[in-house]
Design a protein around this motif. Structure first.
Motif, PDB file in Angstrom:
ATOM      1  N   GLU A  45      63.823  41.928  53.117  1.00 36.98           N
ATOM      2  CA  GLU A  45      63.549  43.110  53.943  1.00 36.98           C
ATOM      3  C   GLU A  45      64.063  44.414  53.343  1.00 36.98           C
ATOM      4  N   THR A  46      65.189  44.392  52.682  1.00 32.73           N
ATOM      5  CA  THR A  46      65.768  45.630  52.149  1.00 32.73           C
ATOM      6  C   THR A  46      65.246  45.979  50.751  1.00 32.73           C
ATOM      7  N   ASP A  47      64.444  45.115  50.170  1.00 34.73           N
ATOM      8  CA  ASP A  47      63.887  45.356  48.832  1.00 34.73           C
ATOM      9  C   ASP A  47      62.823  46.454  48.899  1.00 34.73           C
ATOM     10  N   GLU A  48      62.905  47.401  47.995  1.00 35.17           N
ATOM     11  CA  GLU A  48      61.950  48.513  47.936  1.00 35.17           C
ATOM     12  C   GLU A  48      60.512  48.013  47.755  1.00 35.17           C
ATOM     13  N   ARG A  49      60.345  46.928  47.026  1.00 38.84           N
ATOM     14  CA  ARG A  49      59.003  46.369  46.817  1.00 38.84           C
ATOM     15  C   ARG A  49      58.427  45.832  48.118  1.00 38.84           C
ATOM     16  N   THR A  50      59.272  45.315  48.984  1.00 40.72           N
ATOM     17  CA  THR A  50      58.820  44.837  50.293  1.00 40.72           C
ATOM     18  C   THR A  50      58.346  46.008  51.141  1.00 40.72           C
TER      19      THR A  50
END
Length: 99
Positions: A45-50
């Motif tokens: 959830e905290t990944d920029e790609r997500t």
């Protein structure tokens, strides 16, 4: 990222300057977030790609082209899901997972 931050980012990207559609956009973003996290894993959830996937899926929904999203973003979805599944498993580290 909060719902309001996500909405602001989506509206800026789509060049939407009015508030008339905000409730509908929030629904689209929430559905996109649920769908993307179900595909890549909630730990992503905290990944920029997500976040990018959530915004892009929302763009496809907004433009009534959702049927093309999974096909166009399949490799990114697969890479993220594999990366986060591997992180959770703990048996394989990222360097050893590629052959």
């Amino acid at each position: 990222m909060t719902e309001e931050e996500l909405l602001k980012k989506f509206k800026a990207r789509m060049k939407i300057f009015h508030t008339a559609e905000d409730d509908d956009l929030k629904d689209i973003l929430a559905a996109s977030k649920r769908d993307v996290l179900s595909l890549v894993g909630s730990t992503a959830e905290t990944d920029e790609r997500t976040t990018e996937l959530i915004l892009n899926r929302s763009r496809y929904v907004y433009n009534d082209r959702l049927e093309f999203f999974h096909e166009h973003f399949q490799s990114i979805i697969f890479d993220l899901s594999l990366e986060y599944a591997t992180d959770l498993d703990g048996d394989v580290d990222a360097d050893q997972s590629t052959i």
